[in-house]
Design a protein around this motif. Structure first.
Motif, short mmCIF file in Angstrom:
data_model
loop_
_atom_site.label_atom_id
_atom_site.label_comp_id
_atom_site.label_asym_id
_atom_site.label_seq_id
_atom_site.Cartn_x
_atom_site.Cartn_y
_atom_site.Cartn_z
N SER A 1 5.78 -30.66 -16.46
CA SER A 1 6.99 -31.56 -16.34
C SER A 1 7.72 -31.79 -15.13
N ASP A 2 7.84 -33.27 -14.91
CA ASP A 2 8.44 -33.53 -13.66
C ASP A 2 9.89 -32.92 -13.44
N PRO A 3 10.27 -32.46 -12.16
CA PRO A 3 11.65 -31.81 -12.07
C PRO A 3 12.62 -32.94 -12.32
N ASP A 4 13.88 -32.32 -12.75
CA ASP A 4 15.06 -33.41 -12.92
C ASP A 4 15.93 -32.84 -12.13
N PRO A 5 16.32 -33.21 -10.70
CA PRO A 5 17.37 -32.72 -9.75
C PRO A 5 18.57 -33.05 -10.39
N LYS A 6 18.65 -34.05 -11.29
CA LYS A 6 20.17 -34.26 -11.97
C LYS A 6 20.19 -33.62 -13.35
N ARG A 7 19.63 -32.52 -13.59
CA ARG A 7 19.61 -31.96 -14.93
C ARG A 7 20.85 -31.37 -15.18
N THR A 8 21.33 -31.46 -16.31
CA THR A 8 22.59 -30.76 -16.89
C THR A 8 22.32 -30.70 -18.57
N PRO A 9 23.23 -30.17 -19.34
CA PRO A 9 23.03 -29.73 -20.83
C PRO A 9 23.04 -30.97 -21.59
#
Length: 344
Positions: free
Chosen positions: A108-116
């Motif tokens: 899965s591609d990274p998500d540098p803006k990942r949050t809950p």
């Protein structure tokens, strides 16, 4: 000459600090030099992709559709003992499972803006892409269990039920009395206390802290025997597939997997799970929380406090068990069956 030497030293220190605190870019799957894409994937709203894996009966014939969220240093292949459930049980109950690589893990591609919130919306999109209907079940283990809190907050209208299995707890959630969270925090190994402090108070130092060689970093990430109970060590000795999957889980880089998990899991949350309201006030679904009473990674005292604060949660405490108890097939079967049996 002294000025030139001083300037060179300052410049060198600045370069070192930049390199030490800034992780290398991830090796994104499908790009030149990156790992190959071997799994089916869905494309999300922002162009990222989620890799997934399906188990059980077909989506079309399933009575219960379950999205499983993996834990720390894990991936879509590590779906507890789901694949060891007897075919008779799967067929009888009509169980369909889909597990997916969380952003940055596996393929899965990274998500540098990942949050809950963003991961909850990823789960909702995955369900829609796969045609799972207006409602589905979510189950998450460890760090994946923590993700389920975000589902209960942001997509409760899409849930038929939710199960949190040994979910990681953030010691800084406001709902914990200071004495309760401090006592539980002090049960962690000193090196893990420091790792969590950095992730919470100075997240920009997380990469450096977990790669420097001066002080011991996360014992959990290093899978030190001290973080596991006796039962955990026995179960891990049998889980050869999990050891094989670990390298593949982090093939895009440790920062977008382990380190970002730490930053998000123990950072400053925009909501407190203990403020959540019952998503099923008319008993049209249920929420279950399972916890081992000898878990060295997730203190049982904190789960007990959460269960008291949220009486609508069905709390199950597994005596004599540590963090890995869901890998016991009969317990895994009980976990999976619990929300379904309430429907019958």
């Amino acid at each position: 000459m002294l000025k030139e030497i001083t300037a060179a030293l300052v410049f060198g220190l600045a370069v070192w600090a930049f390199l030490a605190t800034n992780p290398p870019p991830p090796k994104i799957c499908g790009t030149p030099g990156g790992p190959p894409i071997t799994a089916p994937r869905v494309k999300l709203r922002d162009g990222r992709h989620l890799a997934y894996k399906e188990y059980g009966v077909s989506r079309e014939t399933a009575k219960y559709k379950i999205i499983y969220v993996h834990g720390f240093a894990s991936m879509r292949h590590d779906s507890l003992s789901v694949t060891k459930l007897s075919p008779e049980v799967v067929e009888e109950l009509g169980l369909y499972f889909v597990s997916f690589d969380r952003p940055g893990y596996g393929e899965s591609d990274p998500d540098p803006k990942r949050t809950p919130k963003s991961i909850a919306l990823d789960i909702e999109e995955l369900a829609d892409h796969l045609g799972l209907g207006s409602k589905f079940y979510v189950m998450g283990f460890s760090m994946g269990g923590q993700v389920v809190w975000g589902c209960l907050k942001y997509i409760p209208h899409r849930l038929a039920g939710a199960t949190l299995i040994a979910p990681v707890v953030n010691f800084w959630w406001p709902g914990f009395p200071a004495n309760v969270s401090t006592e539980a925090y002090n049960l962690q190994l000193p090196q893990d206390q420091w790792t969590l402090r950095v992730a919470h108070h100075a997240p920009w130092l997380t990469y450096w802290w977990n790669t420097q060689k001066w002080f011991p970093a996360s014992a959990v990430a290093a899978r030190k025997p001290e973080v596991f109970s006796r039962q955990d060590l026995e179960l891990l000795a049998l889980a050869t597939d999990q050891r094989t999957n670990r390298a593949q889980a982090m093939q895009q880089g440790e920062f977008e997997t382990l380190h970002r998990d730490m930053i998000i899991g123990f950072g400053k949350w925009e909501f407190d799970p203990m403020d959540l309201e019952n998503p099923f006030p008319n008993h049209e679904g249920s929420v279950h929380l399972w916890q081992g009473d000898e878990d060295k990674m997730v203190p049982v005292s904190l789960q007990r406090h959460i269960a008291k604060r949220l009486p609508w949660i069905n709390y199950h405490e597994v005596s004599g068990s540590g963090h890995m108890f869901p890998y016991i097939p009969e317990i895994c079967e009980a976990i999976i069956k619990a929300p379904m049996l309430e429907k019958n």
